[in-house]
Scaffold this active site. Structure first.
Site, PDB file in Angstrom:
ATOM      1  N   CYS A  62      53.496 123.083  19.600  1.00 49.50           N
ATOM      2  CA  CYS A  62      52.545 124.496  20.198  1.00 49.50           C
ATOM      3  C   CYS A  62      52.433 125.375  19.192  1.00 49.50           C
ATOM      4  O   CYS A  62      53.955 125.808  18.125  1.00 49.50           O
ATOM      5  CB  CYS A  62      53.231 125.357  21.181  1.00 49.50           C
ATOM      6  SG  CYS A  62      53.492 124.427  23.101  1.00 49.50           S
ATOM      7  N   ASP A  63      51.468 126.049  18.727  1.00 50.88           N
ATOM      8  CA  ASP A  63      51.942 127.133  18.176  1.00 50.88           C
ATOM      9  C   ASP A  63      50.629 128.130  18.680  1.00 50.88           C
ATOM     10  O   ASP A  63      49.673 127.732  18.789  1.00 50.88           O
ATOM     11  CB  ASP A  63      51.432 126.813  16.688  1.00 50.88           C
ATOM     12  CG  ASP A  63      51.610 128.137  15.138  1.00 50.88           C
ATOM     13  OD1 ASP A  63      52.703 128.109  15.156  1.00 50.88           O
ATOM     14  OD2 ASP A  63      50.525 128.483  14.936  1.00 50.88           O
TER      15      ASP A  63
END
Length: 199
Positions: A75-76
C-alpha cells in the site's frame, strides 16, 4: 485460510483496519527506498496516481519475491495539492507551512493497494478522496502542530483525520478508508471473491 496474506507495510493504521475487518494477516515490512523512487518518478513526470500505484507495487513485489505462494498486500498513499506531491513533514515548521498553504483550499489523497502472488500482480486499486480544508487561523495551526507533532509527522499533509485533524476540514468527498490509507472495501470484495475470506 489456505493462502496467508502478508501486509508489506509497517503502518499501524493499515494493520488495524485489516484486524478490525477480521482479515487474517502477518506483517512483513518491505524495505523500499521510497524517496529515491518518488524522485525518479517525478523526474519522469509520473502522475500522483501512478506514483502511489508504483510505490505500492514495489513493496508488494519485494515481499512476494521472498514468499512464494503468499498473497502480499502493498500500500501507499500520496497527497496531490495543485499538482504538487506533499510528503510526510520532516519538521514541525514544515508541517505548519504545509497546513498554511492548504488551508481554505482543496487537495486530493490517493490510496493505492496492490496484491502480488508468486511475483506477479493479481489485483490493484487506487482510491481517491477530495478534501477541502477550513480557513484555520495561524494561531490554531501553530497550536495544532505543537499538540500533535508526534502523531502527524507520520502522515502526508501533516494531519490525521481519525484524530484532531478532522477539525481542519470543511468537506470530504470520498471513502473514509482511503483517507486512512487503504481502499478497504474494494480489497475485501476481492478477497471474498477469491475465497480468501468468507462471504
Amino acid at each position: 485460510m489456505s493462502v496467508p496474506i502478508l501486509l508489506a507495510s509497517g503502518s499501524a493504521i493499515r494493520a488495524q483496519l485489516l484486524e478490525n475487518a477480521g482479515v487474517p494477516f502477518v506483517v512483513q515490512t518491505a524495505r523500499v527506498d521510497e524517496e529515491t523512487a518518488k524522485r525518479a518518478l517525478l523526474a519522469e513526470n509520473a502522475t500522483p496516481r501512478d506514483i502511489a500505484d508504483t510505490l505500492a507495487e514495489m513493496k508488494a513485489r519485494k515481499v512476494s519475491d521472498k514468499n512464494p505462494g503468499a498473497m502480499v498486500l502493498g500500500c501507499d498513499q500520496v497527497l496531490d495539492f495543485d499538482g504538487q506531491l506533499l510528503s510526510k513533514p520532516e519538521s514541525p515548521e514544515q508541517a505548519l507551512d504545509q497546513l498554511k498553504a492548504m488551508r481554505g483550499k482543496r487537495h486530493m489523497l490517493l490510496s493505492a493497494a496492490v496484491i502480488y502472488q508468486n511475483g506477479e500482480p493479481i489485483w490493484r486499486h487506487v482510491g481517491q478522496v477530495r478534501l477541502r480544508m477550513r480557513a484555520s487561523s495561524d494561531a490554531y495551526l501553530l497550536d495544532y502542530v505543537a499538540r500533535n507533532w508526534d502523531s502527524i509527522r507520520h502522515a502526508v499533509g501533516a494531519y490525521k483525520l481519525e484524530e484532531e485533524g478532522v477539525r481542519l476540514f470543511a468537506t470530504i468527498d470520498g471513502d473514509y478508508f482511503n483517507v486512512l490509507g487503504m481502499p478497504l472495501l474494494e480489497l475485501l470484495n476481492f478477497l471474498a471473491v477469491k475465497g480468501v475470506i468468507d462471504q
